[in-house]
Design a protein around this motif. Structure first.
Motif, short mmCIF file in Angstrom:
data_model
loop_
_atom_site.label_atom_id
_atom_site.label_comp_id
_atom_site.label_asym_id
_atom_site.label_seq_id
_atom_site.Cartn_x
_atom_site.Cartn_y
_atom_site.Cartn_z
N HIS A 282 -29.19 9.31 0.94
CA HIS A 282 -28.36 9.97 1.93
C HIS A 282 -27.30 9.04 2.48
O HIS A 282 -27.49 7.83 2.51
CB HIS A 282 -29.22 10.50 3.08
N HIS B 299 -29.97 13.90 10.03
CA HIS B 299 -29.16 14.14 8.85
C HIS B 299 -29.63 15.44 8.19
O HIS B 299 -30.71 15.49 7.62
CB HIS B 299 -29.35 12.94 7.92
N HIS C 262 -28.13 18.59 5.74
CA HIS C 262 -26.97 19.06 4.98
C HIS C 262 -26.51 20.41 5.50
O HIS C 262 -27.32 21.28 5.81
CB HIS C 262 -27.31 19.14 3.48
N GLU D 168 -23.11 12.16 -1.96
CA GLU D 168 -23.42 11.17 -0.92
C GLU D 168 -23.64 9.79 -1.49
O GLU D 168 -24.72 9.24 -1.40
CB GLU D 168 -24.68 11.59 -0.15
ZN ZN Z 1 -28.01 13.73 2.67
#
Ligand code: ZN
Length: 175
Positions: free
Chosen positions: A115, A25, A27, A56
């Protein structure tokens, strides 16, 4: 808790929640797997939700709910986002979206932590998938926070990796 232990936890945390998540993950970065077969082209997108939405978590206000609905609408209209070489004669058949934070998908559970991700699967039925020479990816036009797309393409001739960096959109599938 040692700094090393904290770093390990953070790394694990950032891998997202989905079983079919392909990459970490990060961004600004999304993963896109492209499978080209004679009868169909299947695209699998895995992205931090931030790349699509700018936040998010579950939407809290009417404005945020509208924003989330607009994102879902764009993804549902996947033949506008993913334009396959017309020589292949492909038409969009099915879109499946999974995102716990947006309540999408069969096993949607409340998102935990800071997240959140979204996974999309986009299936196109094709008359001559092998003739698909290129794919135009419209994700940068549609989603401003997205900067980089890491692709893995599997065709009957083999497998290749490619990276699209904003504003590039074209992926060559066959030479
Ligand atoms: Zn994130």
């Amino acid at each position: 808790m040692t700094p090393q232990r904290i770093a390990t936890l953070f790394a694990a945390f950032c891998f997202g929640t989905a079983a079919w998540a392909a990459g970490p993950h990060q961004h600004g970065v999304a993963q896109l797997d492209v499978g080209v077969e004679p009868g169909r082209v299947v695209l699998e997108l895995d992205t931090p939700l931030d790349n699509l939405l700018g936040f998010e978590r579950a939407p809290r206000t009417d404005a945020e709910r509208e924003r989330a609905a607009a994102v879902v609408k764009k993804l549902q209209a996947a033949d506008g986002l993913f334009r396959i070489d017309p020589a292949a004669g492909c038409t969009l058949e099915k879109v499946s979206l999974k995102s716990a934070a947006l309540g999408l998908g069969a096993d949607a559970a409340p998102a935990k932590g800071e997240h959140a991700d979204l996974e999309g699967r986009f299936e196109f039925r094709c008359k001559a998938g092998a003739k698909a020479g290129f794919l135009e990816v419209g994700l940068f036009e549609a989603f401003a926070p997205l900067k980089r797309i890491e692709l893995q393409v599997v065709t009957q001739r083999g497998q290749l990796k490619a990276v699209l960096v904003r504003p590039a959109s074209r992926v060559v599938l066959a030479r």
